[in-house]
Design an enzyme around this catalytic site. Structure first.
Site, PDB file in Angstrom:
ATOM      1  N   GLY A 130      -7.435  -7.938  -7.459  1.00  0.00           N
ATOM      2  CA  GLY A 130      -6.531  -9.051  -7.166  1.00  0.00           C
ATOM      3  C   GLY A 130      -5.115  -8.741  -7.614  1.00  0.00           C
ATOM      4  CD  GLU A 246      -6.021   1.534  -4.794  1.00  0.00           C
ATOM      5  OE1 GLU A 246      -5.038   1.118  -5.411  1.00  0.00           O
ATOM      6  OE2 GLU A 246      -6.654   0.872  -3.967  1.00  0.00           O
TER       7      GLU A 246
HETATM    8  C1  LIG Z   1      -6.584  -2.838   4.598  1.00  0.00           C
HETATM    9  C2  LIG Z   1      -5.849  -3.383   3.411  1.00  0.00           C
HETATM   10  C3  LIG Z   1      -6.551  -3.604   2.252  1.00  0.00           C
HETATM   11  C4  LIG Z   1      -5.900  -4.114   1.125  1.00  0.00           C
HETATM   12  N1  LIG Z   1      -6.628  -4.382   0.008  1.00  0.00           N
HETATM   13  C5  LIG Z   1      -6.029  -4.945  -1.056  1.00  0.00           C
HETATM   14  C6  LIG Z   1      -6.790  -5.311  -2.198  1.00  0.00           C
HETATM   15  O1  LIG Z   1      -8.002  -5.111  -2.268  1.00  0.00           O
HETATM   16  N2  LIG Z   1      -6.148  -5.918  -3.230  1.00  0.00           N
HETATM   17  C7  LIG Z   1      -4.801  -6.154  -3.214  1.00  0.00           C
HETATM   18  O2  LIG Z   1      -4.281  -6.664  -4.192  1.00  0.00           O
HETATM   19  N3  LIG Z   1      -4.047  -5.810  -2.137  1.00  0.00           N
HETATM   20  C8  LIG Z   1      -4.632  -5.229  -1.062  1.00  0.00           C
HETATM   21  N4  LIG Z   1      -3.887  -4.891   0.047  1.00  0.00           N
HETATM   22  C9  LIG Z   1      -2.475  -5.255   0.074  1.00  0.00           C
HETATM   23  C10 LIG Z   1      -1.535  -4.076   0.011  1.00  0.00           C
HETATM   24  O3  LIG Z   1      -1.504  -3.523  -1.288  1.00  0.00           O
HETATM   25  C11 LIG Z   1      -0.156  -4.615   0.447  1.00  0.00           C
HETATM   26  O4  LIG Z   1      -0.279  -4.974   1.810  1.00  0.00           O
HETATM   27  C12 LIG Z   1       0.929  -3.601   0.272  1.00  0.00           C
HETATM   28  O5  LIG Z   1       1.188  -3.396  -1.087  1.00  0.00           O
HETATM   29  C13 LIG Z   1       2.233  -4.070   0.979  1.00  0.00           C
HETATM   30  O6  LIG Z   1       2.584  -5.345   0.557  1.00  0.00           O
HETATM   31  P1  LIG Z   1       2.903  -6.509   1.616  1.00  0.00           P
HETATM   32  O7  LIG Z   1       1.763  -6.585   2.581  1.00  0.00           O
HETATM   33  O8  LIG Z   1       3.229  -7.746   0.839  1.00  0.00           O
HETATM   34  O9  LIG Z   1       4.140  -6.032   2.435  1.00  0.00           O
HETATM   35  P2  LIG Z   1       5.668  -6.111   1.981  1.00  0.00           P
HETATM   36  O10 LIG Z   1       5.794  -5.666   0.580  1.00  0.00           O
HETATM   37  O11 LIG Z   1       6.201  -7.450   2.355  1.00  0.00           O
HETATM   38  O12 LIG Z   1       6.290  -5.006   2.902  1.00  0.00           O
HETATM   39  C14 LIG Z   1       6.494  -5.217   4.293  1.00  0.00           C
HETATM   40  C15 LIG Z   1       7.216  -4.017   4.846  1.00  0.00           C
HETATM   41  O13 LIG Z   1       8.467  -3.842   4.197  1.00  0.00           O
HETATM   42  C16 LIG Z   1       8.560  -2.542   3.632  1.00  0.00           C
HETATM   43  N5  LIG Z   1       9.235  -2.588   2.335  1.00  0.00           N
HETATM   44  C17 LIG Z   1       9.040  -3.497   1.363  1.00  0.00           C
HETATM   45  N6  LIG Z   1       9.802  -3.193   0.289  1.00  0.00           N
HETATM   46  C18 LIG Z   1      10.471  -2.050   0.597  1.00  0.00           C
HETATM   47  C19 LIG Z   1      11.401  -1.215  -0.118  1.00  0.00           C
HETATM   48  N7  LIG Z   1      11.772  -1.488  -1.363  1.00  0.00           N
HETATM   49  N8  LIG Z   1      11.875  -0.116   0.510  1.00  0.00           N
HETATM   50  C20 LIG Z   1      11.489   0.182   1.785  1.00  0.00           C
HETATM   51  N9  LIG Z   1      10.614  -0.565   2.500  1.00  0.00           N
HETATM   52  C21 LIG Z   1      10.117  -1.661   1.914  1.00  0.00           C
HETATM   53  C22 LIG Z   1       7.118  -2.089   3.432  1.00  0.00           C
HETATM   54  O14 LIG Z   1       6.995  -0.708   3.427  1.00  0.00           O
HETATM   55  C23 LIG Z   1       6.418  -2.712   4.614  1.00  0.00           C
HETATM   56  O15 LIG Z   1       6.521  -1.892   5.731  1.00  0.00           O
HETATM   57  C24 LIG Z   1      -4.516  -4.373   1.174  1.00  0.00           C
HETATM   58  C25 LIG Z   1      -3.802  -4.134   2.352  1.00  0.00           C
HETATM   59  C26 LIG Z   1      -4.460  -3.653   3.459  1.00  0.00           C
HETATM   60  C27 LIG Z   1      -3.674  -3.394   4.710  1.00  0.00           C
END
Ligand SMILES: Cc1cc2nc3c(=O)[nH]c(=O)nc-3n(C[C@H](O)[C@H](O)[C@H](O)COP(=O)(O)OP(=O)(O)OC[C@H]3O[C@@H](n4cnc5c(N)ncnc54)[C@H](O)[C@@H]3O)c2cc1C
Length: 383
Positions: A130, A246
């Protein structure tokens, strides 16, 4: 520098393949169609992992004291390559083996280790992670879930999102704000039983499979202070340790390589592999897979030597993502009809996972940012 496997390594790999041939059922392609996070595969892992454990193939690299075999890091890695390429029959349990278990062994109290490690070693523990929240993914330090101290307990409130395995997990490795610290310095880790009153899990429909990712709501969830892993505000160094494990934990290039080989075989069978453009693109995808393999091997080698893995882990992950994309792009361009999910289920499954591989476990762009800062020494914010 020796790039070849030893005889012992080869024999070990052969033993794992033999084990998989014997233990994977005839309908394994169907079970594994939706990936490690699916309910089908997670349920399967509860039968499969105990057998793996009995064969000494679940946690060979863990210390004997905690049920492992004290075997070299590389053995664990060969195991990971073979299992991932076979569709990851460990399901969610790969997380325990790769990073949750090692994190508990390093930072947990004796009581926490005794409570949680034996179940993992037996292959019977499903955990979820989480971390991410609706407004805190890449910028994890801005997470808002709060754990308020109340006597000997904490009371947790907040929302997590994209939580893989949450519907089947017994425990959550949860990040929440605790104490007075700001940003990274205000986060603590909690081990929360998913059966605790106040937790609600909702599945999020997605293209990668059934019941794979979830929203997880925490409303006045009460846990004892003994559920905290490490001190208040100490979570960040623990998380960094976990994430470094990881990021290199999934040897996806092995599956990409096998899928690419199958694509080339299919093209040859159809008489469509003589075109130099097709050959060049296949060669380029193969090179991407090998580059990813070598960069990942470097990080494994560093870990095996006890070195701290930094930007090398981010580089390896970016290369793995690029290899995934190169292979699926190749297939989509030259074998589009084979992605119908029936004739070659592995092509479609690989394609779906390639779509999310650059997001899960830290977005590709974030890895590039880390490389810019820690490898190229560029100031933060310029990249
Ligand atoms: C299949 C899958 C399984 C997952 N499983 C888990 C899980 O078990 N537990 C958990 O906690 N999370 C999980 N996640 C979440 C995952 O860790 C997040 O989706 C990831 O960290 C990106 O965060 P976000 O989705 O909020 O996107 P955002 O952080 O909002 O990013 C959106 C876009 O903006 C870009 N971006 C954001 N900040 C920057 C920056 N500083 N510089 C350049 N580009 C930037 C990103 O690269 C991305 O393309 C999972 C995600 C997926 C797809």
């Amino acid at each position: 520098m020796d790039f070849d496997w030893t005889e012992e390594d080869r024999a070990y790999r052969a033993r794992i393949r033999e084990f998989l041939k014997k233990e994977l059922p005839s309908d394994w392609d169907e079970i594994s169609r939706h990936g490690p996070g699916s309910r089908e595969q997670t349920e399967f892992s509860l039968q499969f992992c105990p057998k793996l454990a009995e064969a000494g193939l679940l946690v060979p690299h863990w210390p004997q004291e905690w049920g492992g075999g004290d075997r070299p890091t590389w053995e664990h890695f060969i195991l990971g390559e073979e299992l991932w390429a076979a569709g990851e029959p460990r399901g969610a349990q790969y997380m325990n083996v790769n990073w949750i278990g090692p994190t508990l062994m390093r930072f947990g109290t004796e009581e926490q280790k005794r409570r949680f490690i034996p179940e993992m070693v037996a292959g019977k523990a499903i955990w979820c992670q989480g971390f991410s929240e609706p407004n805190a993914g890449s910028d994890l330090a801005s997470l808002r879930t709060r754990a308020e101290r109340d006597g000997d307990d904490y009371v947790i409130n907040g929302t997590k999102i994209w939580t893989s395995y949450a519907a089947m997990a017994e425990h959550c490795f949860l990040l929440a704000r605790a104490g007075a610290g700001q940003g990274k310095a205000g986060i603590a880790i909690f081990i929360v039983p998913m059966s605790t009153p106040g937790i609600e899990v909702r599945s999020i429909p997605s293209l990668i499979g059934h019941g794979d990712i979830h929203e997880t709501f925490f409303t006045d969830v009460r846990v004892p202070a003994a559920a905290r892993l490490g001190e208040e505000g100490e979570a960040w160094s623990i998380i960094n340790y976990s994430l470094a494990n990881e990021r290199v934990g999934i040897p996806r290039y092995e599956l990409s390589t096998r899928v690419l080989n199958d694509m080339v075989s299919e093209l040859k069978q159809r008489g469509d592999f003589s075109d130099p453009v097709v050959q060049a693109r296949a060669g380029s995808a193969a090179a991407a897979c090998e580059a990813a393999r070598m960069l990942v091997y470097r990080t494994v080698d560093m870990k095996a030597r006890g070195d701290i893995v930094g930007a090398e882990a981010s580089m390896a992950r970016v290369a793995v993502i690029e290899a995934d994309h190169a292979v699926t792009d190749f297939g989509m361009e030259f074998l589009p009809d084979a992605f119908n999910g029936r004739s070659h289920p592995a092509f479609l499954a690989h394609h779906e996972r390639a779509i999310v591989t650059g997001i899960a476990a830290g977005a590709a762009e974030i890895q590039l940012g880390l490389i810019a800062r820690h490898w190229l020494d560029l100031p933060k914010g310029v990249h």
